[in-house]
Motif scaffolding. Structure first.
Motif, PDB file in Angstrom:
ATOM      1  N   VAL A 123       0.818  -1.209   0.000  1.00  0.00           N
ATOM      2  CA  VAL A 123       0.000   0.000   0.000  1.00  0.00           C
ATOM      3  C   VAL A 123       0.858   1.267   0.000  1.00  0.00           C
ATOM      4  O   VAL A 123       1.859   1.353   0.718  1.00  0.00           O
ATOM      5  CB  VAL A 123      -0.937   0.030   1.235  1.00  0.00           C
ATOM      6  N   GLY A 124       0.428   2.246  -0.801  1.00  0.00           N
ATOM      7  CA  GLY A 124       1.010   3.584  -0.774  1.00  0.00           C
ATOM      8  C   GLY A 124      -0.086   4.593  -0.468  1.00  0.00           C
ATOM      9  O   GLY A 124      -1.260   4.343  -0.751  1.00  0.00           O
ATOM     10  N   LEU A 125       0.281   5.725   0.122  1.00  0.00           N
ATOM     11  CA  LEU A 125      -0.681   6.782   0.446  1.00  0.00           C
ATOM     12  C   LEU A 125      -0.093   8.118   0.015  1.00  0.00           C
ATOM     13  O   LEU A 125       0.960   8.526   0.500  1.00  0.00           O
ATOM     14  CB  LEU A 125      -0.988   6.785   1.948  1.00  0.00           C
ATOM     15  N   LEU A 126      -0.787   8.780  -0.914  1.00  0.00           N
ATOM     16  CA  LEU A 126      -0.364  10.101  -1.364  1.00  0.00           C
ATOM     17  C   LEU A 126      -1.283  11.141  -0.739  1.00  0.00           C
ATOM     18  O   LEU A 126      -2.496  11.119  -0.950  1.00  0.00           O
ATOM     19  CB  LEU A 126      -0.437  10.197  -2.888  1.00  0.00           C
ATOM     20  N   ASP A 127      -0.700  12.035   0.042  1.00  0.00           N
ATOM     21  CA  ASP A 127      -1.457  13.113   0.679  1.00  0.00           C
ATOM     22  C   ASP A 127      -1.553  14.258  -0.331  1.00  0.00           C
ATOM     23  O   ASP A 127      -0.649  15.068  -0.454  1.00  0.00           O
ATOM     24  CB  ASP A 127      -0.728  13.554   1.950  1.00  0.00           C
ATOM     25  N   ALA A 128      -2.687  14.300  -1.071  1.00  0.00           N
ATOM     26  CA  ALA A 128      -2.859  15.318  -2.118  1.00  0.00           C
ATOM     27  C   ALA A 128      -3.554  16.566  -1.591  1.00  0.00           C
ATOM     28  O   ALA A 128      -3.860  17.465  -2.367  1.00  0.00           O
ATOM     29  CB  ALA A 128      -3.650  14.729  -3.290  1.00  0.00           C
ATOM     30  N   ASP A 129      -3.788  16.604  -0.274  1.00  0.00           N
ATOM     31  CA  ASP A 129      -4.397  17.802   0.315  1.00  0.00           C
ATOM     32  C   ASP A 129      -3.287  18.827   0.542  1.00  0.00           C
ATOM     33  O   ASP A 129      -2.731  18.955   1.634  1.00  0.00           O
ATOM     34  CB  ASP A 129      -5.093  17.438   1.628  1.00  0.00           C
ATOM     35  N   ILE A 130      -2.941  19.525  -0.529  1.00  0.00           N
ATOM     36  CA  ILE A 130      -1.811  20.445  -0.546  1.00  0.00           C
ATOM     37  C   ILE A 130      -1.895  21.483   0.580  1.00  0.00           C
ATOM     38  O   ILE A 130      -0.904  21.825   1.220  1.00  0.00           O
ATOM     39  CB  ILE A 130      -1.737  21.169  -1.916  1.00  0.00           C
ATOM     40  N   TYR A 131      -3.105  21.983   0.832  1.00  0.00           N
ATOM     41  CA  TYR A 131      -3.242  23.118   1.755  1.00  0.00           C
ATOM     42  C   TYR A 131      -3.450  22.688   3.213  1.00  0.00           C
ATOM     43  O   TYR A 131      -3.399  23.520   4.110  1.00  0.00           O
ATOM     44  CB  TYR A 131      -4.400  24.017   1.297  1.00  0.00           C
ATOM     45  N   GLY A 132      -3.685  21.408   3.439  1.00  0.00           N
ATOM     46  CA  GLY A 132      -3.850  20.933   4.819  1.00  0.00           C
ATOM     47  C   GLY A 132      -3.327  19.526   4.976  1.00  0.00           C
ATOM     48  O   GLY A 132      -4.079  18.599   5.310  1.00  0.00           O
ATOM     49  N   PRO A 133      -2.023  19.300   4.719  1.00  0.00           N
ATOM     50  CA  PRO A 133      -1.477  17.933   4.788  1.00  0.00           C
ATOM     51  C   PRO A 133      -1.465  17.402   6.221  1.00  0.00           C
ATOM     52  O   PRO A 133      -0.950  18.052   7.127  1.00  0.00           O
ATOM     53  CB  PRO A 133      -0.051  18.092   4.240  1.00  0.00           C
ATOM     54  N   SER A 134      -2.045  16.241   6.423  1.00  0.00           N
ATOM     55  CA  SER A 134      -2.120  15.687   7.784  1.00  0.00           C
ATOM     56  C   SER A 134      -1.479  14.314   7.915  1.00  0.00           C
ATOM     57  O   SER A 134      -1.359  13.793   9.022  1.00  0.00           O
ATOM     58  CB  SER A 134      -3.593  15.612   8.230  1.00  0.00           C
ATOM     59  N   VAL A 135      -1.062  13.720   6.796  1.00  0.00           N
ATOM     60  CA  VAL A 135      -0.455  12.383   6.849  1.00  0.00           C
ATOM     61  C   VAL A 135       0.794  12.336   7.735  1.00  0.00           C
ATOM     62  O   VAL A 135       0.962  11.398   8.515  1.00  0.00           O
ATOM     63  CB  VAL A 135      -0.167  11.867   5.424  1.00  0.00           C
ATOM     64  N   PRO A 136       1.701  13.339   7.677  1.00  0.00           N
ATOM     65  CA  PRO A 136       2.880  13.261   8.564  1.00  0.00           C
ATOM     66  C   PRO A 136       2.504  13.157  10.043  1.00  0.00           C
ATOM     67  O   PRO A 136       3.148  12.414  10.798  1.00  0.00           O
ATOM     68  CB  PRO A 136       3.616  14.580   8.271  1.00  0.00           C
ATOM     69  N   THR A 137       1.477  13.872  10.467  1.00  0.00           N
ATOM     70  CA  THR A 137       1.042  13.804  11.868  1.00  0.00           C
ATOM     71  C   THR A 137       0.421  12.457  12.175  1.00  0.00           C
ATOM     72  O   THR A 137       0.734  11.821  13.191  1.00  0.00           O
ATOM     73  CB  THR A 137       0.006  14.917  12.152  1.00  0.00           C
ATOM     74  N   MET A 138      -0.447  11.987  11.310  1.00  0.00           N
ATOM     75  CA  MET A 138      -1.197  10.754  11.578  1.00  0.00           C
ATOM     76  C   MET A 138      -0.326   9.504  11.545  1.00  0.00           C
ATOM     77  O   MET A 138      -0.705   8.473  12.078  1.00  0.00           O
ATOM     78  CB  MET A 138      -2.349  10.613  10.580  1.00  0.00           C
ATOM     79  N   PHE A 139       0.834   9.588  10.886  1.00  0.00           N
ATOM     80  CA  PHE A 139       1.728   8.433  10.821  1.00  0.00           C
ATOM     81  C   PHE A 139       3.006   8.640  11.632  1.00  0.00           C
ATOM     82  O   PHE A 139       3.975   7.902  11.460  1.00  0.00           O
ATOM     83  CB  PHE A 139       2.069   8.110   9.357  1.00  0.00           C
ATOM     84  N   ASP A 140       2.996   9.649  12.497  1.00  0.00           N
ATOM     85  CA  ASP A 140       4.134   9.911  13.377  1.00  0.00           C
ATOM     86  C   ASP A 140       5.433  10.055  12.586  1.00  0.00           C
ATOM     87  O   ASP A 140       6.469   9.500  12.947  1.00  0.00           O
ATOM     88  CB  ASP A 140       4.265   8.787  14.424  1.00  0.00           C
ATOM     89  N   THR A 141       5.366  10.806  11.489  1.00  0.00           N
ATOM     90  CA  THR A 141       6.558  10.989  10.636  1.00  0.00           C
ATOM     91  C   THR A 141       6.863  12.467  10.410  1.00  0.00           C
ATOM     92  O   THR A 141       7.511  12.820   9.412  1.00  0.00           O
ATOM     93  CB  THR A 141       6.352  10.281   9.276  1.00  0.00           C
ATOM     94  N   GLU A 142       6.382  13.326  11.299  1.00  0.00           N
ATOM     95  CA  GLU A 142       6.659  14.755  11.165  1.00  0.00           C
ATOM     96  C   GLU A 142       8.161  15.007  11.246  1.00  0.00           C
ATOM     97  O   GLU A 142       8.861  14.401  12.066  1.00  0.00           O
ATOM     98  CB  GLU A 142       5.951  15.543  12.265  1.00  0.00           C
ATOM     99  N   GLY A 143       8.646  15.897  10.402  1.00  0.00           N
ATOM    100  CA  GLY A 143      10.066  16.234  10.417  1.00  0.00           C
ATOM    101  C   GLY A 143      10.903  15.354   9.524  1.00  0.00           C
ATOM    102  O   GLY A 143      12.070  15.672   9.260  1.00  0.00           O
ATOM    103  N   GLU A 144      10.354  14.244   9.040  1.00  0.00           N
ATOM    104  CA  GLU A 144      11.126  13.373   8.145  1.00  0.00           C
ATOM    105  C   GLU A 144      11.146  13.955   6.734  1.00  0.00           C
ATOM    106  O   GLU A 144      10.219  14.657   6.323  1.00  0.00           O
ATOM    107  CB  GLU A 144      10.542  11.957   8.143  1.00  0.00           C
ATOM    108  N   LYS A 145      12.196  13.648   5.999  1.00  0.00           N
ATOM    109  CA  LYS A 145      12.358  14.161   4.630  1.00  0.00           C
ATOM    110  C   LYS A 145      12.637  12.990   3.688  1.00  0.00           C
ATOM    111  O   LYS A 145      13.510  12.156   3.967  1.00  0.00           O
ATOM    112  CB  LYS A 145      13.528  15.144   4.543  1.00  0.00           C
ATOM    113  N   PRO A 146      11.908  12.911   2.571  1.00  0.00           N
ATOM    114  CA  PRO A 146      12.204  11.860   1.589  1.00  0.00           C
ATOM    115  C   PRO A 146      13.610  12.038   1.011  1.00  0.00           C
ATOM    116  O   PRO A 146      14.028  13.165   0.742  1.00  0.00           O
ATOM    117  CB  PRO A 146      11.143  12.080   0.500  1.00  0.00           C
ATOM    118  N   ILE A 147      14.333  10.947   0.868  1.00  0.00           N
ATOM    119  CA  ILE A 147      15.673  11.017   0.296  1.00  0.00           C
ATOM    120  C   ILE A 147      15.607  10.708  -1.200  1.00  0.00           C
ATOM    121  O   ILE A 147      14.621  10.160  -1.685  1.00  0.00           O
ATOM    122  CB  ILE A 147      16.651  10.055   1.001  1.00  0.00           C
TER     123      ILE A 147
END
Length: 368
Positions: A123-147
């Motif tokens: 499974v993949g999840l794309l957060d397309a809510d540009i103006y209110g992205p909430s996936v980083p919070t809901m998956f405990d991944t705030e502050g992470e950066k894709p490499i």
């Protein structure tokens, strides 16, 4: 004696005369050229089997039917349909949408993603809510950066991964307190990059958490990727359901024509922890069911208003991960119904527009 008139009358009787392009009779051999209703291979096979059975019943085994069935020419509407290019490795793309904001669409998206992953899907999840992205919070991944990773000589973004779900969100690229102030084309370009320039790998499902409403972002997604189906999230009250109709109408427009797999009713009822058998319909009762019946789409699930769902989302661990809980059971059943609805839709769509699921995880097509 077998005559052309007899065969023509029979074709009218079984209501396929409008599909016949050419009819010739030579002795006991009947040559018929036909155009199928749909370009789908299974439709042509079904028509062939039905014709042979009908002719055998009417004229006996001595009459030999020689059929040639061709695909119909695409209509102007089909030619103008908005369809994106296939993304290698991604089997099914599901758009999760809502007519209005505040119905818990992102929470539902997060919980559906982890549920499908637990069922054994990739499974993949794309957060397309540009103006209110909430996936980083809901998956405990705030502050992470894709490499950046190199795949086949091309530099791609590697999605962030947690709980078995691969994720990308504009929230990984902007600061937590930074406002994203973009016009439509700029937002669409960013989404395009997250879809096309990402190393998603092999996925059974890519869930796309769309912004609320209907607009630029939705059309950009539909233009960019071949969406297999849409799931609509709503709460039961009348004002939310009125907007749901608009969202469903968008996907059902002739130039878009994306199957709506079903409706998920979020915050359907409230059950106090101390009174688990009680249900309080705070926002109204069965509003989504009535709407779904009216529009001819299934209700995939009723998600209750449970405090732990909100708490789990806030701390970055979706509630569907709670083993043995009522909410895990509800989301599992909802995901199962979505997969069954998807399998049913894929059976009825041309193979170029719908890709078969690689593993069923115990799901089966809906009984008719």
């Amino acid at each position: 004696m077998l005559t052309k008139e007899k065969v023509q009358d029979f074709l009218k009787e079984i209501e396929v005369d409008d599909l016949v392009n050419n009819l010739q009779i030579m002795g006991n051999d009947v040559y018929i050229d036909m155009t199928a209703h749909s370009p789908a291979m299974h439709e042509k096979k079904k028509l062939e089997a039905a014709m042979k059975q009908a002719f055998a019943s009417e004229f006996g085994e001595n009459v030999h039917l020689k059929l040639k069935i061709v695909s119909p020419e695409p209509s102007e509407i089909q030619q103008s349909q908005i369809k994106g290019k296939q993304i290698p490795g991604i089997q099914n793309i599901i758009a999760i949408a809502s007519g209005k904001g505040g119905v818990g669409k992102s929470t539902v998206s997060a919980n559906m993603a982890v549920t499908l992953a637990k069922m054994g899907f990739k499974v993949g999840l794309l957060d397309a809510d540009i103006y209110g992205p909430s996936v980083p919070t809901m998956f405990d991944t705030e502050g992470e950066k894709p490499i950046s990773v190199e795949v086949n000589g091309k530099n791609l973004m590697k999605p962030i991964e947690n709980y078995g779900v691969k994720m990308l969100s504009i929230g990984y690229f902007s600061g937590a307190n930074q406002a994203v102030v973009w016009r439509g084309p700029m937002a669409s370009k960013a989404l395009n990059q997250m879809i096309r320039d990402a190393a998603w790998g092999e996925l059974d499902f890519l869930l796309i958490d769309l912004p609320p409403g209907t607009g630029d972002i939705h059309l950009s997604i539909i233009q960019e990727v071949p969406v297999t189906g849409a799931v609509i999230v709503s709460t039961p009250q009348h004002v939310a359901l009125a907007d749901v109709r608009k969202g469903i109408a968008m996907f059902q427009m002739e130039s878009i024509n994306i199957p709506v797999l079903g409706l998920i009713e979020n915050m359907a009822y409230f059950t106090p922890e101390e009174l688990p058998e009680n249900k309080y319909y705070i926002f109204g009762n069965q509003g989504a069911q009535y709407l779904a019946e009216d529009l001819g789409i299934p209700v995939l699930g009723e998600i209750p208003l449970i405090q732990s769902i909100r708490e789990a989302g806030d701390v970055g661990r979706p509630a569907a991960l709670q083993e043995g809980s009522k909410i895990e059971e509800i989301y599992t059943e909802t995901a199962r119904r979505m997969v069954e609805s998807l399998v049913e839709r894929n059976k009825n769509l041309p193979p170029t527009e719908a890709v078969k699921i690689t593993t069923m995880a115990g799901c089966s097509p809906k009984a008719k």
